[in-house]
Scaffold this active site. Structure first.
Site, PDB file in Angstrom:
ATOM      1  N   THR A  49     -48.847 -37.533   1.473  1.00  0.00           N
ATOM      2  CA  THR A  49     -48.688 -36.896   2.783  1.00  0.00           C
ATOM      3  C   THR A  49     -49.967 -36.162   3.192  1.00  0.00           C
ATOM      4  OG1 THR A  49     -46.394 -36.492   2.125  1.00  0.00           O
ATOM      5  CG2 THR A  49     -47.133 -35.405   4.116  1.00  0.00           C
ATOM      6  N   ARG A  53     -53.457 -35.846  -4.407  1.00  0.00           N
ATOM      7  CA  ARG A  53     -53.070 -34.607  -5.080  1.00  0.00           C
ATOM      8  C   ARG A  53     -52.526 -34.933  -6.456  1.00  0.00           C
ATOM      9  NH1 ARG A  53     -49.418 -30.640  -1.580  1.00  0.00           N
ATOM     10  NH2 ARG A  53     -51.118 -30.968  -0.109  1.00  0.00           N
ATOM     11  N   SER A 144     -53.060 -27.509  -1.376  1.00  0.00           N
ATOM     12  CA  SER A 144     -52.246 -26.736  -0.425  1.00  0.00           C
ATOM     13  C   SER A 144     -51.438 -25.638  -1.106  1.00  0.00           C
ATOM     14  CB  SER A 144     -51.357 -27.693   0.359  1.00  0.00           C
ATOM     15  OG  SER A 144     -50.673 -26.996   1.368  1.00  0.00           O
ATOM     16  N   HIS A 145     -50.128 -25.746  -1.026  1.00  0.00           N
ATOM     17  CA  HIS A 145     -49.230 -24.699  -1.514  1.00  0.00           C
ATOM     18  C   HIS A 145     -48.835 -24.908  -2.972  1.00  0.00           C
ATOM     19  CE1 HIS A 145     -47.326 -28.187   0.121  1.00  0.00           C
ATOM     20  NE2 HIS A 145     -46.309 -27.979  -0.694  1.00  0.00           N
ATOM     21  N   LYS A 157     -58.871 -33.825   0.177  1.00  0.00           N
ATOM     22  CA  LYS A 157     -58.458 -34.326   1.491  1.00  0.00           C
ATOM     23  C   LYS A 157     -59.724 -34.687   2.270  1.00  0.00           C
ATOM     24  CE  LYS A 157     -56.230 -30.493   2.866  1.00  0.00           C
ATOM     25  NZ  LYS A 157     -55.366 -29.690   3.763  1.00  0.00           N
ATOM     26  N   ASP A 309     -50.513 -20.045   3.057  1.00  0.00           N
ATOM     27  CA  ASP A 309     -50.490 -20.741   1.765  1.00  0.00           C
ATOM     28  C   ASP A 309     -51.884 -20.917   1.164  1.00  0.00           C
ATOM     29  OD1 ASP A 309     -51.443 -22.647   3.546  1.00  0.00           O
ATOM     30  OD2 ASP A 309     -50.604 -24.297   2.389  1.00  0.00           O
ATOM     31  N   ASP A 311     -54.299 -23.139   1.136  1.00  0.00           N
ATOM     32  CA  ASP A 311     -55.453 -23.531   1.950  1.00  0.00           C
ATOM     33  C   ASP A 311     -55.373 -23.011   3.386  1.00  0.00           C
ATOM     34  OD1 ASP A 311     -53.294 -25.231   2.440  1.00  0.00           O
ATOM     35  OD2 ASP A 311     -54.594 -26.859   3.104  1.00  0.00           O
ATOM     36  N   ASP A 313     -53.098 -23.283   5.901  1.00  0.00           N
ATOM     37  CA  ASP A 313     -52.556 -23.961   7.081  1.00  0.00           C
ATOM     38  C   ASP A 313     -51.076 -23.647   7.330  1.00  0.00           C
ATOM     39  OD1 ASP A 313     -51.714 -25.441   4.940  1.00  0.00           O
ATOM     40  OD2 ASP A 313     -52.507 -27.361   5.654  1.00  0.00           O
ATOM     41  N   ARG A 314     -50.404 -23.063   6.345  1.00  0.00           N
ATOM     42  CA  ARG A 314     -48.988 -22.737   6.567  1.00  0.00           C
ATOM     43  C   ARG A 314     -48.815 -21.277   6.956  1.00  0.00           C
ATOM     44  NH1 ARG A 314     -45.074 -25.892   2.400  1.00  0.00           N
ATOM     45  NH2 ARG A 314     -46.025 -27.919   2.712  1.00  0.00           N
ATOM     46  N   THR A 376     -43.020 -36.935   9.090  1.00  0.00           N
ATOM     47  CA  THR A 376     -43.540 -35.766   8.371  1.00  0.00           C
ATOM     48  C   THR A 376     -45.030 -35.941   8.067  1.00  0.00           C
ATOM     49  OG1 THR A 376     -41.417 -35.326   7.385  1.00  0.00           O
ATOM     50  CG2 THR A 376     -43.319 -34.504   6.194  1.00  0.00           C
ATOM     51  N   GLU A 395     -43.997 -28.166  12.110  1.00  0.00           N
ATOM     52  CA  GLU A 395     -43.111 -28.764  11.119  1.00  0.00           C
ATOM     53  C   GLU A 395     -42.235 -27.670  10.518  1.00  0.00           C
ATOM     54  OE1 GLU A 395     -44.639 -32.300   8.830  1.00  0.00           O
ATOM     55  OE2 GLU A 395     -46.325 -30.936   8.659  1.00  0.00           O
ATOM     56  N   GLU A 396     -41.085 -28.095  10.040  1.00  0.00           N
ATOM     57  CA  GLU A 396     -40.165 -27.136   9.415  1.00  0.00           C
ATOM     58  C   GLU A 396     -40.764 -26.512   8.154  1.00  0.00           C
ATOM     59  OE1 GLU A 396     -39.016 -28.025   6.222  1.00  0.00           O
ATOM     60  OE2 GLU A 396     -40.156 -29.869   6.458  1.00  0.00           O
ATOM     61  N   SER A 397     -41.772 -27.184   7.597  1.00  0.00           N
ATOM     62  CA  SER A 397     -42.356 -26.759   6.322  1.00  0.00           C
ATOM     63  C   SER A 397     -43.410 -25.674   6.534  1.00  0.00           C
ATOM     64  CB  SER A 397     -42.953 -27.967   5.618  1.00  0.00           C
ATOM     65  OG  SER A 397     -43.836 -28.647   6.496  1.00  0.00           O
ATOM     66  N   LYS A 408     -52.629 -27.818  11.072  1.00  0.00           N
ATOM     67  CA  LYS A 408     -51.789 -26.653  11.295  1.00  0.00           C
ATOM     68  C   LYS A 408     -52.595 -25.422  10.883  1.00  0.00           C
ATOM     69  CE  LYS A 408     -49.406 -27.696   7.015  1.00  0.00           C
ATOM     70  NZ  LYS A 408     -48.683 -28.889   6.611  1.00  0.00           N
ATOM     71  N   ARG A 528     -35.805 -34.102  -0.581  1.00  0.00           N
ATOM     72  CA  ARG A 528     -35.628 -33.057   0.417  1.00  0.00           C
ATOM     73  C   ARG A 528     -34.423 -33.404   1.283  1.00  0.00           C
ATOM     74  NH1 ARG A 528     -40.133 -30.386  -0.668  1.00  0.00           N
ATOM     75  NH2 ARG A 528     -42.215 -31.294  -0.494  1.00  0.00           N
TER      76      ARG A 528
HETATM   77  C1  G1P Z   1     -44.829 -31.431   2.713  1.00  0.00           C
HETATM   78  C2  G1P Z   1     -44.096 -31.013   3.962  1.00  0.00           C
HETATM   79  C3  G1P Z   1     -44.782 -31.590   5.170  1.00  0.00           C
HETATM   80  C4  G1P Z   1     -46.251 -31.162   5.191  1.00  0.00           C
HETATM   81  C5  G1P Z   1     -46.897 -31.529   3.873  1.00  0.00           C
HETATM   82  C6  G1P Z   1     -48.328 -31.005   3.788  1.00  0.00           C
HETATM   83  O1  G1P Z   1     -44.825 -32.824   2.608  1.00  0.00           O
HETATM   84  O2  G1P Z   1     -42.756 -31.406   3.914  1.00  0.00           O
HETATM   85  O3  G1P Z   1     -44.115 -31.166   6.327  1.00  0.00           O
HETATM   86  O4  G1P Z   1     -46.932 -31.777   6.248  1.00  0.00           O
HETATM   87  O5  G1P Z   1     -46.166 -30.977   2.790  1.00  0.00           O
HETATM   88  O6  G1P Z   1     -48.380 -29.611   3.884  1.00  0.00           O
HETATM   89  P1  G1P Z   1     -43.777 -33.629   1.682  1.00  0.00           P
HETATM   90  O7  G1P Z   1     -43.926 -33.068   0.296  1.00  0.00           O
HETATM   91  O8  G1P Z   1     -42.427 -33.321   2.232  1.00  0.00           O
HETATM   92  O9  G1P Z   1     -44.163 -35.071   1.820  1.00  0.00           O
HETATM   93 ZN    ZN Z   2     -51.486 -26.058   3.041  1.00  0.00          ZN
END
Ligand code: G1P
Ligand code: ZN
Length: 575
Positions: A49, A53, A144-145, A157, A309, A311, A313-314, A376, A395-397, A408, A528
């Site tokens: 996504t 990683r 990321s997170h 990335k 988070d 990096d 972006d969240r 997503t 996004e909901e995330s 983001k 999920r």
């Molecule tokens: C998750 C989040 C998605 C976000 C991505 C990167 O991806 O659900 O919304 O864009 O992290 O931060 P997923 O692990 O669900 O594929």
């Molecule tokens: Zn991030």
């Protein structure tokens, strides 16, 4: 600044005509040895996504990083004459990887590298810099997170010239190249000093160590009324806590909130980026931002709490003893965008990822603008933003952003909320409850089942897919299935089609369950389950979320046979 000025500034990130001259250092007599190293492919370098990683231990295998980076450079073509930006979220292995990547960039003929001081650059700041200086792209080192440290995760990335994540056709090209790679190039040279601002040379490549914060701060100052925010902090009637989670945003938050807007010292907690994030899991949600949540739940809670988070972006937004779901946050920002200088000209449209609640759809309808539903992942918003079809997306995330960059942006969302609070001078909770009264409430929750057996997880999804033709009209308790499908997205700008983007089950009365497998996990599979139920009646909007969704949760388990396939009684994380 005039509306037109703001549009230009958003397009270029420039407030003034000042422009970081892409200065080059005149070639010196240094002789550079380029080594060509033989290698064999790894078969698992398929970006998910958000980039490639993996566990740090995987990235540390000999040639693993090098193979992937060379695959990227091979796909970029001629690097002579090009400038790329490099940085990361400061996690374990960030600096070491950066040294390797810079040496490879020099060996591959890149003309110039901009590098965040100390190897630091948040994802949004990288996007901002690519756009502002018209670069050909950039590499962000981040998972990321996900947790950091030697046992944690690492990631690479690549962002393209519009500042956004490389689209699927490009990441697929990287992957395909990685499967046939035979060698990579690297210069033999001493490490670059990443900590001192200024210019130096690595072989034939110019390297400029840049301040990671200033360009981003300048862009924020264009979008938001900083004087008004300063007055909010100096009024003595407002307090906030920002949690940097020992990740990348600490320096950005300090520069903006404390140094520029005059918030008191202590406003930013966990503000120092650390390689292992201080042992924290840098995911701004109710589970992992525990200290912030405790502060916001306490009797002496400040008015506003926020976190970002790894990096940057969240974002997570909290009021006094009150949590704002990211889906609601997006809807509220859309409904109040006209209060913000950067958006006072109106929104061109909004976009949300499919699993995100449909709260923003209601606002879009009210404003008479388009609302797009994408798969997503932030990369799907890029075309809509570039084509001027959407201004805000989310996004909901815990991801929200706008056309100011192509990622983001955590701190941007915080400044947006601060601007709303400065304008309305009411509490976060009042703002959200008023929103629900006007537009209805979308009860929403995501249940994650982490690290489940990969094969079983796929079997669960296959089992759901097989049921799709027979679900319509079936009853589960009080719920009746109206429709069910496997989400497919056809990009309205370039016509590309993405299949299998999540199983959606719609019920009468606007309830919905969505199932998909994560594309960012590094251990087994993560299932999920996204649950959503609409409530128009203000009298019924006060219920606790999990209670309001109880029947839907039960039904989600029943239809997907979650316990049977995963062996789990409960989700590992509920957000
Ligand atoms: C998750 C989040 C998605 C976000 C991505 C990167 O991806 O659900 O919304 O864009 O992290 O931060 P997923 O692990 O669900 O594929
Ligand atoms: Zn991030």
């Amino acid at each position: 600044m005039s509306g037109k000025g703001i549009e230009e500034a958003k397009a270029t990130g420039k407030k003034t005509d000042s422009f970081r001259g892409l200065i080059t250092v005149s070639p010196e007599d240094e002789t550079m040895t380029i080594k060509t190293v033989s290698t064999i492919p790894f078969t698992d370098q398929k970006p998910g996504t958000s980039g490639l990683r993996k566990k740090v231990s995987i990235f540390k295998q000999p040639n693993y990083l090098e193979n992937f980076i060379q695959s990227i450079f091979n796909c970029l073509g001629e690097l002579n004459g090009k400038t790329l930006v490099f940085g990361g979220d400061g996690r374990y292995h960030n600096k070491e990887a950066l040294q390797v990547i810079l040496k490879m960039a020099a060996a591959n003929g890149l003309s110039k590298a901009l590098v965040g001081q100390g190897g630091i650059l948040s994802t949004p700041a990288t996007s901002c810099i690519i756009r502002k200086y018209h670069l050909q792209g950039g590499i962000i080192l981040s998972a990321s997170h996900n947790p950091g440290g030697p046992e944690g995760d690492f990631g690479v990335k690549f962002n393209v010239e519009n500042g956004g994540p490389a689209p699927e056709k490009i990441t697929t090209a990287f992957y395909e190249r990685s499967l046939s790679i035979e060698n990579y190039k690297i210069v033999e040279a001493p490490d670059i000093d990443l900590d001192t601002l200024g210019l130096s040379r690595l072989g034939d490549m110019d390297v400029e160590i840049i301040d990671p914060v200033s360009d981003y701060v300048e862009l924020m100052e264009i979008l938001f009324d900083f004087n008004k925010l300063e007055r909010l902090f100096s009024s003595g009637e407002f307090s906030m806590v920002y949690d940097g989670m020992h990740a990348v945003t600490g320096p950005y938050a300090k520069a903006i909130l404390i140094d520029r807007l005059g918030a008191p010292e202590g406003t930013v907690i966990h503000g120092k980026p650390l390689p292992d994030f201080g042992g924290l899991h840098p995911d701004p949600n109710l589970k992992y931002a525990r200290e912030l949540v405790e502060i916001m739940d306490s009797e002496v809670a400040p008015d506003f709490g926020a976190a970002s988070d790894g990096d940057g972006d969240r974002n997570m937004i909290l009021g006094k003893r009150f949590f704002v779901t990211p889906s609601d946050s997006l809807a509220i920002l859309a409904s109040k965008a006209d209060e913000i200088p950067g958006y006072s000209a109106g929104l061109k449209g909004v976009a949300r990822s499919m699993p995100t609640s449909r709260a923003v759809d209601k606002v879009a309808r009210h404003l008479g603008i388009d609302c797009y539903e994408t798969p997503t992942g932030w990369k799907f918003f890029g075309n809509l933003l570039d084509a001027g079809r959407a201004t805000l997306c989310g996004e909901e995330s815990f991801g929200t952003g706008s056309d100011h960059i192509r990622e983001k942006d955590g701190l941007w969302a915080v400044l947006f909320w601060l601007s709303i609070l400065a304008e309305e001078r009411s509490s976060v909770e009042e703002i959200v409850r008023n929103h629900w009264r006007k537009f209805g409430r979308h009860f929403y929750s995501r249940h994650d089942y982490e690290a489940v057996d990969t094969q079983k997880a796929h079997e669960l999804i296959d089992h759901l897919r097989q049921q799709l033709p027979d679900l319509r009209g079936r009853h589960f308790g009080n719920l009746c299935v109206r429709n069910a499908d496997d989400f497919e997205y056809s990009d309205p700008v370039d016509g590309s089609v993405s299949h299998h983007q999540g199983i959606r089950i719609f019920f009468e009365d606007d309830a919905r369950i969505v199932y998909r497998l994560s594309g960012t996990g590094t251990q087994g599979a993560t299932l999920r389950v996204y649950l959503e139920k609409f409530e128009a009646d203000p009298e019924k909007q006060g219920q606790e979320t999990q209670e309001a969704l109880a029947e839907l949760i039960k039904t989600a388990n029943e239809i997907a046979r979650i316990r049977f396939f995963t062996g789990r009684d409960n989700p590992s994380v509920i957000t």
